[in-house]
Design a protein around this motif. Structure first.
Motif, PDB file in Angstrom:
ATOM      1  N   TRP A  14     -17.949  27.301 -95.166  1.00  0.00           N
ATOM      2  CA  TRP A  14     -16.796  27.951 -95.786  1.00  0.00           C
ATOM      3  C   TRP A  14     -15.545  27.630 -94.973  1.00  0.00           C
ATOM      4  O   TRP A  14     -15.633  27.119 -93.850  1.00  0.00           O
ATOM      5  CB  TRP A  14     -16.999  29.468 -95.874  1.00  0.00           C
ATOM      6  N   VAL A  74     -17.891  29.417-100.914  1.00  0.00           N
ATOM      7  CA  VAL A  74     -19.035  29.121-100.047  1.00  0.00           C
ATOM      8  C   VAL A  74     -19.817  27.955-100.644  1.00  0.00           C
ATOM      9  O   VAL A  74     -20.107  27.934-101.847  1.00  0.00           O
ATOM     10  CB  VAL A  74     -19.953  30.355 -99.907  1.00  0.00           C
ATOM     11  N   THR A  78     -13.461  23.608 -91.950  1.00  0.00           N
ATOM     12  CA  THR A  78     -14.750  24.164 -92.359  1.00  0.00           C
ATOM     13  C   THR A  78     -15.482  24.711 -91.143  1.00  0.00           C
ATOM     14  O   THR A  78     -15.279  24.267 -90.017  1.00  0.00           O
ATOM     15  CB  THR A  78     -15.644  23.103 -93.037  1.00  0.00           C
TER      16      THR A  78
END
Length: 560
Positions: free
Chosen positions: A358, A337, A401
């Motif tokens: 993430w 993260v 992402t």
């Protein structure tokens, strides 16, 4: 985030910042109950109980606001000074014209503007200023609105970049809106019928065509007032930046950055124009009698401006940043993260923002999944979902992402601990792997479909023209009541989903269809974003199978 950028998101689900996430979202039974409530089924039994559980007592679950000053989730909370002043103001009676004069004078002293008026929200203030520009303070004209027959000032110029959902407040007066694309078009459009120029605020230091400075220069030469919509901006005083750049009046939302009453607005600027605006306002009868602002709201708005002058804005921003730092520290303990805090620039929606990112394939959840889960389970959190998510663009090759974003300025003390823990837990939930495969389509939907939409109190006839179907994916057009729009859709088994948007200048009505196809029929629900929901049924049109030879006439007809 600029106000015009915020407007683009108004058609999305208000809490999660996007449409409801995928089936991968780990929504609990409690969350399912909240979703049922959001669908229109009330779960409250009453009676109302004043106290910390005032909303829950009627079955309404409040939210922690990590999105911003969106009206649909309550905008802001009152500063203590406004709350106290409103409580006292409610204990007494006062003549409202006398109150408006006292408030106007004090707002002038605080702001450096000639005068101030408290309106029923920023949009209500825009309506009042438009009426004032049309009537000039003549009550005989006032009571005729929206019939502008015989009234010379009946046009308002708006640059195309300022056309938006809020300019309904201007159009409600009955004026003809003249949309212009260039400075030359604007200057050519100014004529004796021009009542006003309306524009959304931009960078205060902007110069060149269609900047406030350029528009104000052209308008002043022709004696035309300029109204600037600065709804979500931080307030600038002595001088106000927009008035200093040539605006005649600037309008603010009372319940956003200023943290006054949510249903109040603030107008600052030219006293004559604002006196005509007050004349048009309730309690005076006429076209704005429905835009009432009470004695408590006038006092509360003034108290909020008084407090604004004394607030340590730099320290506030440091506190907001600390909330985000605490959340970032908590979630950064999770491997994979990443976090990024962005400090505000300019005046509009001035707040620090935190983005948490993430790889969706590693956590088996997209930003939309997490935002939806957190907005539909207790304690509910409103935030924005972002990032490409599954199948989207990659920040680096083969590294997709996804993200959620949090705005800090409407958070309350202690919210950072709750939010950090909730996001930490949500990202650590075990979920099945994201699956991009789709069930085989159960039907060929190409062709024309006659659609009936059931709104609250009427039925409306629409059409789908599905031009192509490539396995699960479809493209075509959606003919609505007034517009024909691009249509995209999917089919998995007998489950169909379509999406289109009825776009008009300044407005957008979204359609997200979801339902079931059975043979030549479809039925299901429609999500309209901020415009709630409706239902639809559709029947595939069967074209005639008869063959007919066409004869082209020769020469003019000899009979009719």
């Amino acid at each position: 985030m600029k106000r015009r950028d915020v407007i683009k998101g108004l058609t999305l689900l208000p809490l999660a910042g996007g449409v409801v996430g995928s089936a991968q979202s780990a929504i609990s039974a409690e969350g399912a109950g909240l979703l049922e409530m959001l669908g229109g089924e009330s779960v409250g039994e009453g009676p109302l109980k004043a106290g910390a559980q005032v909303y829950q007592s009627i079955g309404v679950e409040p939210v922690i606001n990590c999105r911003g000053t969106f009206t649909i989730i309550g905008a802001s909370t009152l500063v203590p000074e406004a709350k106290e002043a409103m409580q006292y103001a409610g204990n007494y009676y006062v003549q409202l014209d006398e109150l408006a004069m006292g408030v106007g004078k004090r707002l002038s002293e605080l702001s450096g503007a000639e005068w101030g008026v408290v309106s029923s929200g920023c949009a209500g203030g825009m309506k009042l200023v438009t009426i004032a520009a049309v009537t000039g303070g003549n009550p005989e004209k006032l009571v005729r609105i929206p019939d502008l027959t015989g009234i010379e000032k009946n046009e308002v110029i708006i640059p195309r970049g300022s056309r938006n959902v809020y300019d309904h407040a201007v159009r409600n007066v009955g004026v003809k809106v003249i949309t212009v694309n260039t400075q030359e078009e604007l200057e050519a459009a100014i004529n004796p019928r021009t009542a006003m120029i309306y524009m959304m605020s931009g960078r205060p230091d902007a110069t060149g065509p269609l900047s406030l400075k350029a528009i104000a220069t052209a308008a002043k030469a022709k004696g035309v007032p300029v109204l600037v919509d600065a709804a979500a901006e931080a307030l600038t005083l002595s001088p106000n930046v927009h008035l200093a750049n040539g605006a005649t009046v600037v309008a603010y939302s009372g319940g956003k950055a200023i943290r006054g009453p949510q249903s109040a607005g603030l107008l600052l600027g030219d006293k004559n124009l604002l006196m005509a605006a007050w004349q048009a306002s309730a309690p005076h009868h006429g076209p704005a009698r429905d835009n009432k602002v009470g004695k408590e709201e006038q006092i509360g708005m003034l108290a909020a401006v008084e407090a604004w002058v004394k607030r340590d804005h730099k320290k506030e921003e440091q506190t907001w940043t600390s909330y985000l730092e605490n959340i970032a520290k908590r979630v950064s303990a999770i491997e994979g993260v990443t976090t990024n805090i962005r400090q505000p620039e300019g005046l509009d929606n001035r707040t620090p923002n935190l983005t948490i990112s993430w790889d969706p394939n590693k956590f088996n959840a997209t930003g939309s999944d997490i935002a939806t889960f957190l907005s539909t389970t207790k304690p509910r959190i409103a935030m924005s979902a972002g990032g490409a998510g599954r199948g989207g663009a990659a920040a680096e090759p083969a590294t997709p992402t996804t993200s959620i974003s949090l705005a800090a300025w409407m958070m309350q003390p202690g919210d950072d601990k709750i939010v950090g823990d909730r996001i930490f837990s949500a990202l650590n939930l075990k979920r099945p792997a994201l699956v991009d495969t789709m069930a085989a389509p159960g039907a060929d939907l190409k062709g024309r479909w006659d659609v009936t939409i059931d709104y609250f109190n009427e039925k409306s006839a629409h059409k789908f023209i599905i031009e192509t179907q490539d396995a699960n994916f479809m493209k075509g057009s959606h003919q609505g009541t007034f517009t024909t729009n691009d249509l995209v859709g999917t089919i998995e088994g007998n489950q169909v989903k379509f999406q289109s948007s009825s776009r008009m200048l300044g407005d957008n009505v979204p359609f997200t269809f979801s339902g079931t196809v059975t043979g030549d029929s479809m039925s299901g629900n429609i999500h309209h974003g901020e415009y709630l929901t409706s239902k639809f049924t559709a029947k595939k049109y069967i074209y005639p199978t008869t063959k007919q030879k066409i004869t082209v006439p020769v020469g003019p007809p000899l009979s009719s």
